[in-house]
Design a protein around this motif. Structure first.
Motif, short mmCIF file in Angstrom:
data_model
loop_
_atom_site.label_atom_id
_atom_site.label_comp_id
_atom_site.label_asym_id
_atom_site.label_seq_id
_atom_site.Cartn_x
_atom_site.Cartn_y
_atom_site.Cartn_z
N TYR A 34 0.75 -0.95 -0.13
CA TYR A 34 0.11 0.01 0.20
C TYR A 34 0.91 1.26 0.03
O TYR A 34 0.55 2.27 -0.55
CB TYR A 34 -0.90 0.19 1.20
N LYS B 26 -12.25 2.56 -1.91
CA LYS B 26 -11.54 4.07 -1.42
C LYS B 26 -10.19 3.94 -1.59
O LYS B 26 -9.53 5.19 -1.88
CB LYS B 26 -12.21 4.23 -0.10
N CYS B 27 -9.50 2.83 -1.23
CA CYS B 27 -8.22 3.04 -0.99
C CYS B 27 -7.49 3.11 -2.49
O CYS B 27 -6.40 3.68 -2.80
CB CYS B 27 -7.56 1.80 -0.33
N HIS C 63 -6.94 1.02 7.58
CA HIS C 63 -8.53 1.18 8.03
C HIS C 63 -8.55 0.32 9.26
O HIS C 63 -8.63 -1.08 9.00
CB HIS C 63 -9.38 1.02 7.03
N ARG D 170 -8.85 4.55 -4.98
CA ARG D 170 -8.94 5.59 -5.43
C ARG D 170 -7.80 6.61 -4.92
O ARG D 170 -7.24 7.68 -5.45
CB ARG D 170 -10.33 6.46 -5.29
N HIS D 171 -7.47 6.46 -3.70
CA HIS D 171 -6.73 7.31 -3.08
C HIS D 171 -5.14 7.10 -3.77
O HIS D 171 -4.46 8.00 -3.81
CB HIS D 171 -6.46 7.03 -1.34
N GLN E 150 -5.04 8.60 -7.21
CA GLN E 150 -5.00 10.18 -7.17
C GLN E 150 -3.58 10.51 -6.61
O GLN E 150 -3.02 11.63 -7.34
CB GLN E 150 -5.91 10.62 -6.26
N ALA E 151 -2.91 9.71 -5.64
CA ALA E 151 -1.49 10.06 -5.44
C ALA E 151 -0.57 9.73 -6.33
O ALA E 151 0.22 10.65 -6.60
CB ALA E 151 -1.12 9.10 -4.05
#
Length: 453
Positions: free
Chosen positions: A306, A444-445, A386, A447-448, A451-452
């Protein structure tokens, strides 16, 4: 290069062989750690009395309630250290190590004080029989005096696991385990101290393992080297550790609270049933630590991948962990069911105690792979940072089901077999809720990560 041979590259190459290389030493380490309590139970069961066996066994759930919050927080240290290590952030890695070890030492001192002061009142509150409570309290008080050593070993091992090193903690605990066996036999058979003797042996062996793991961290040449002059807690890292670790710790505490409620129900059947549960629960403990090793691997591998944005590899990690966990639990669970009588005879030779133990094993061992799946999904979620939502769902699914079972259904069907059906029932309900949670958190992860990038 000296440390590299102990470390595992979790972000590149094949997955299953690395998971096995990580999980197997950790599995053996956890089994040895559980042997600290198992040896206590075996020695007093074989060389003392069934009341001594019940006394030591009845403290297991309580000890876990007191310790698992802080042990759960060590998972936060593991996740944070794994991220910093994979991303090459040496300064943050060093600060995380020193924050974690300082917190471990302080929390161990606090735990020792709480355990010594509250042992007898809490045991009395649980309805521990009068012929057992004195020995149980004595065992708990001595056991908790070793909490600073226990916490140092667990947090030090969490740091080593973050970089893929599960081999050296196995070596350290092997040495401590041998010391534990020798001391238990010496202090029960040669010097007949009973439950106090096995408690002293366990504390001494925990001291050995903690000294070895701290020495290892001091001798390393990597970014996770421990220096006593730098021991302090950085609020920014402590907060990040708590974000993952506290929900994990609370989940473990609450689940063990439900086990303590279950222990209270077992206590109502008398000291013979308590002894049978103590032996059966110890066998289930070995099943749990085996599958939990895979969960720990999933968390470390997920956390590192991650941190470098490899979300597709994260999915492959979870799939491989699922195969490994279910396979391990199925083999060990069926084996425990088939050879349950033989295994229980290791703990005691009393026929009634064995009969109660077999009744519990008959409903809990074969479906134990469900427990592995139930723990694995939150492990992956914690690796992604999370931890709060899976904690809430685990509490609702596991604890809620068992409380309803104990107070709503058990009074009308009083048998150990019916009482322990609550185990597989709670596992199934929790898996369904955790799977739904994982689906949305994963989206959600990803997408994060995108985006990063």
């Amino acid at each position: 290069m000296k440390n590299k041979r102990y470390e595992i590259d979790m972000c590149n190459g094949s997955i299953m062989d690395k998971l096995i290389s990580f999980s197997l030493p950790l599995m053996l380490t956890s089994i040895l750690q559980l042997m600290f309590n198992a040896v206590d139970i075996i020695v007093v069961g074989r060389f003392d009395s069934s009341s001594a066996l019940a006394a030591v066994g009845s403290t297991t759930s309580l000890i876990h309630i007191f310790t698992n919050l802080f042990v759960g927080i060590s998972l936060g240290a593991n996740v944070l250290a794994a991220r910093h290590y994979a991303a090459g952030r040496d300064k943050e890695m060093s600060e995380t190590v020193h924050t974690a070890i300082t917190f471990a030492l302080l929390s161990g001192i606090v735990m020792a004080f709480i355990g010594v002061c509250s042992a007898y009142p809490v045991l009395k509150l649980m309805g521990t029989p009068s012929d057992v409570i004195g020995q149980s309290a004595r065992y708990m008080r001595i056991y908790f005096m070793g909490m600073p050593f226990f916490m140092l070993y667990n947090y030090g091992s969490a740091i080593l696991r973050a970089v893929g090193d599960t081999k050296r903690p196995l070596l350290f605990l092997s040495l401590a385990g041998m010391a534990n066996v020798v001391l238990d036999l010496l202090l029960v058979i040669v010097i007949p101290l009973g439950v106090a003797g096995v408690a002293v042996g366990t504390v001494a062996s925990q001291c050995v393992s903690s000294i070895l793991v701290v020495r290892c961290l001091c001798k390393t040449e990597g970014s996770y080297q421990l220096k006593f002059s730098m021991l302090r807690m950085k609020s920014v890292h402590l907060k990040q550790i708590f974000q993952v670790g506290i929900p994990a710790g609370i989940q473990s505490v609450v689940i063990n609270f439900s086990n303590a409620l279950l222990q209270s129900s077992v206590n109502s059947f008398g000291s013979i049933a308590m002894a049978g549960y103590a032996a059966a629960n110890n066998i289930l403990g070995f099943l749990y630590v085996a599958i939990n090793a895979v969960t720990q691997a999933c968390m470390s591998f997920t956390s590192q991948n991650y941190s470098v944005g490899k979300y597709k590899r994260m999915d492959r990690v979870l799939l491989n962990c699922m195969i490994l966990s279910v396979g391990t639990a199925a083999v060990l669970g069926v084996g425990s069911y088939v050879f349950g009588g033989t295994l229980l005879k290791i703990y005691t030779t009393e026929g009634d105690v064995i009969r109660y133990g077999l009744e519990i094993l008959s409903i809990t061992t074969v479906p134990y792979f469900l427990c592995g799946i139930m723990d694995l999904i939150p492990g992956a979620l914690r690796g992604m940072g999370h931890s709060a939502v899976p904690m809430i769902l685990s509490v609702i699914g596991t604890v809620g089901t068992r409380i309803v079972w104990i107070y709503g259904m058990f009074p009308n069907h009083r048998s150990l077999y019916f009482l322990f059906i609550s185990y597989p029932a709670s596992w199934i309900i929790t898996i369904l809720m955790q799977a739904i949670c994982f689906y949305f958190v994963r989206k959600k992860c990803i997408r994060h990560i995108l985006q990063a990038a």
